[in-house]
Design a protein around this motif. Structure first.
Motif, PDB file in Angstrom:
ATOM      1  N   GLU A 167       0.574  -1.011  -0.055  1.00  0.00           N
ATOM      2  CA  GLU A 167       0.359  -0.182  -0.281  1.00  0.00           C
ATOM      3  C   GLU A 167       0.560   1.207  -0.224  1.00  0.00           C
ATOM      4  O   GLU A 167      -0.056   2.558  -0.032  1.00  0.00           O
ATOM      5  N   CYS A 220      -8.351  -0.972   2.311  1.00  0.00           N
ATOM      6  CA  CYS A 220      -7.096  -0.344   3.229  1.00  0.00           C
ATOM      7  C   CYS A 220      -6.958  -1.847   3.588  1.00  0.00           C
ATOM      8  O   CYS A 220      -7.610  -1.351   5.081  1.00  0.00           O
ATOM      9  N   ARG A 221      -5.944  -2.194   4.472  1.00  0.00           N
ATOM     10  CA  ARG A 221      -4.682  -2.786   4.957  1.00  0.00           C
ATOM     11  C   ARG A 221      -3.667  -1.858   6.085  1.00  0.00           C
ATOM     12  O   ARG A 221      -3.455  -2.484   6.783  1.00  0.00           O
ATOM     13  N   CYS A 222      -4.145  -0.628   6.403  1.00  0.00           N
ATOM     14  CA  CYS A 222      -3.498   0.095   7.371  1.00  0.00           C
ATOM     15  C   CYS A 222      -3.271  -0.100   8.813  1.00  0.00           C
ATOM     16  O   CYS A 222      -4.698  -0.959   9.419  1.00  0.00           O
ATOM     17  N   HIS A 274      -9.852   3.833   3.070  1.00  0.00           N
ATOM     18  CA  HIS A 274     -10.540   4.169   2.120  1.00  0.00           C
ATOM     19  C   HIS A 274     -11.125   2.431   2.028  1.00  0.00           C
ATOM     20  O   HIS A 274     -10.363   1.514   2.349  1.00  0.00           O
ATOM     21  N   CYS A 279      -2.499   6.686   1.295  1.00  0.00           N
ATOM     22  CA  CYS A 279      -2.055   5.759   3.130  1.00  0.00           C
ATOM     23  C   CYS A 279      -0.778   6.474   2.855  1.00  0.00           C
ATOM     24  O   CYS A 279       0.228   6.406   4.206  1.00  0.00           O
TER      25      CYS A 279
HETATM   26 ZN   LIG Z   1      -4.166   1.952   3.907  1.00  0.00          ZN
END
Ligand SMILES: [Zn+2]
Length: 200
Positions: free
Chosen positions: A157, A188-190, A185, A163
């Motif tokens: 990402e 999103c895997r943050c 969003h 991000c």
């Molecule tokens: Zn993200």
């Protein structure tokens, strides 16, 4: 705090549960032209995963900080939040489904696996963030600890225009654009990382 290790299995479970529902309502839409009951079905399918992920994320952060989090309290908090979020998610999915059908997107796409995966990733990310921020609040208020809260993007990402600029920044910075933390969003895997700072 590293990302939740069991994230993938929770994403898979939620996506699979949603796909069963989407298949069903795809057929109902074709037969009756109605989405009635879709919100409740989605909420029911999402509830267990959201509660479980919230609980794991909260428990992991608490044990990392050796904070005596009561299992009963954590469970109550997780289920309470999950119930609320699952209901909201059900309504949002009905709305976005109606809009997509109105916009004449293909029904295969509207009720398809790719959309269920997108929803699952996004909602698991949200449950992790909410669970951790709850424990963070306890650590600050009950244990008197002070933390820097950093945004952390996964490697894949780092090119995300939303991000990437947030990576490794502190809360004061990222909350200006994303006040509630990840997800920023869909898909999103943050996640957040917490660094204790000395308190005086
Ligand atoms: Zn993200």
């Amino acid at each position: 705090m590293p990302d939740l290790k069991t994230r993938n299995q929770h994403e898979d479970a939620l996506a699979a549960a949603l796909l069963l529902i989407f298949n069903d309502w795809h057929d109902r839409w074709i037969a009756f032209g109605r989405l009635e009951g879709l919100d409740a079905a989605v909420a029911g399918a999402a509830l267990p995963t959201l509660a479980q992920v919230h609980g794991e994320a909260a428990g992991n952060l608490a044990s990392l900080q050796s904070f005596p989090l009561s299992a009963g309290e954590a469970n109550q908090k997780g289920v309470g939040w999950a119930r609320q979020r699952a209901a909201e998610l059900g309504r949002q999915i009905v709305e976005s489904t109606e809009k997509a059908i109105e916009d004449e997107e293909s029904l295969e796409k509207v009720f398809g696996a790719e959309r269920t995966v997108m929803i699952a990733i996004t909602e698991v990310t949200r449950a992790i963030t909410v669970g951790e921020l709850w424990v963070l609040l306890l650590l600050m208020t009950e244990a008197g600890l002070v933390f820097g809260v950093f945004w952390y993007t996964e490697a894949d990402e780092r090119v995300c225009p939303v991000c990437a600029p947030l990576h490794a920044t502190e809360r004061e910075f990222w909350q200006q654009s994303i006040p509630e933390g990840p997800p920023a969003h869909p898909r999103c895997r943050c996640h957040l990382t917490f660094k204790e700072v000395s308190n005086g």
